[in-house]
Scaffold this active site. Structure first.
Site: not given
Ligand SMILES: O=C(O)COP(=O)(O)O
Ligand SMILES: [Mg+2]
Length: 229
Positions: A18, A20, A185
């Site tokens: 991922d 961001d 995240d």
């Protein structure tokens, strides 16, 4: 814990990351751009704390959430189409200027990417951020050369939590479900990995809509990526 302990002794053939909140702390750029957009529309600014809660489902969702100052703003029928188009254009204008200007890599990211590259592990970015801004941000952070595949939220017909982008990356890399790994995240990353059938490691420092990532039951949580080396 070492990476090989969750991948049955062998290194993965493909690691999908991922962007961001996992590789890059990118909320400052996003918050400045959202506030500039709100200002253009004569609406009150949102600020970084709210934007951090709203990030994760792609830029159109972020813009809609900001327009109504509510997480549910991206649900169908809440934001008027014309207002959205105007806001989205404004956001894209500001973000094209701000992207990468106030962002930084999280600790351990570059070392981990380099170590995996040295070992011949294929690496991919699977983000919900729009493709054009993904390319720009990866370049500005000096990590674009690590990735042979990069998929944005608008690259395919579906975005995370749908498994499609992960399955697409796995196919492109000629890897398999058993030899691929997702690192993210947010609950979107974990849901997408589960739906695809791949293992998933989570970082607790990113953006998960204000919820602890442990609630999504990843296979492993590590405080920083280099702890896996
Ligand atoms: O742009 C977003 O919504 C977040 O993107 P991410 O998938 O890299 O966390
Ligand atoms: Mg994320």
């Amino acid at each position: 814990m070492k990476l090989t302990e969750i991948t049955a002794g062998d290194l993965p053939q493909l690691i999908m990351y991922d962007l961001d909140g996992t590789l890059v702390d990118s909320v400052p750029d996003l918050a400045i751009s959202i506030d500039a957009m709100l200002d253009d529309l004569n609406l009150p600014k949102a600020g970084e704390d709210k934007v951090r809660l709203w990030v994760g489902n792609g830029i159109p969702s972020l813009v809609k959430r900001a327009l109504v100052d509510d997480m549910a703003g991206d649900q169908p029928g809440i934001v008027n189409r014309e207002v959205f188009v105007k806001a989205y254009d404004s956001f894209k204008h500001h973000y094209a200027i701000e992207v990468g200007q106030h962002s930084h890599l999280y600790p351990g990211v570059k070392d981990f990417l380099q170590a995996m590259a040295d070992k011949g592990v294929k690496q991919a970015v699977v983000t919900n951020k729009s493709e054009i801004f993904t390319e720009k941000l990866l370049k500005l952070m000096g990590i674009d050369h690590f990735f042979e595949i990069s998929l944005g939220g608008d690259s395919l017909d579906e975005q995370k939590p749908h498994p499609l982008p992960l399955l697409h990356a796995i196919e492109k890399a000629e890897a398999s479900l058993d030899t691929a790994l997702m690192i993210g995240d947010s609950s979107n990353d974990i849901k997408a990995a589960r739906a695809a059938g791949v293992k998933v490691i989570a970082l607790p420092y990113g953006y998960n809509h204000g919820e602890p990532i442990a609630a999504s039951n990843p296979d492993l949580i590590v405080t920083t990526l280099d702890k896996l080396l």
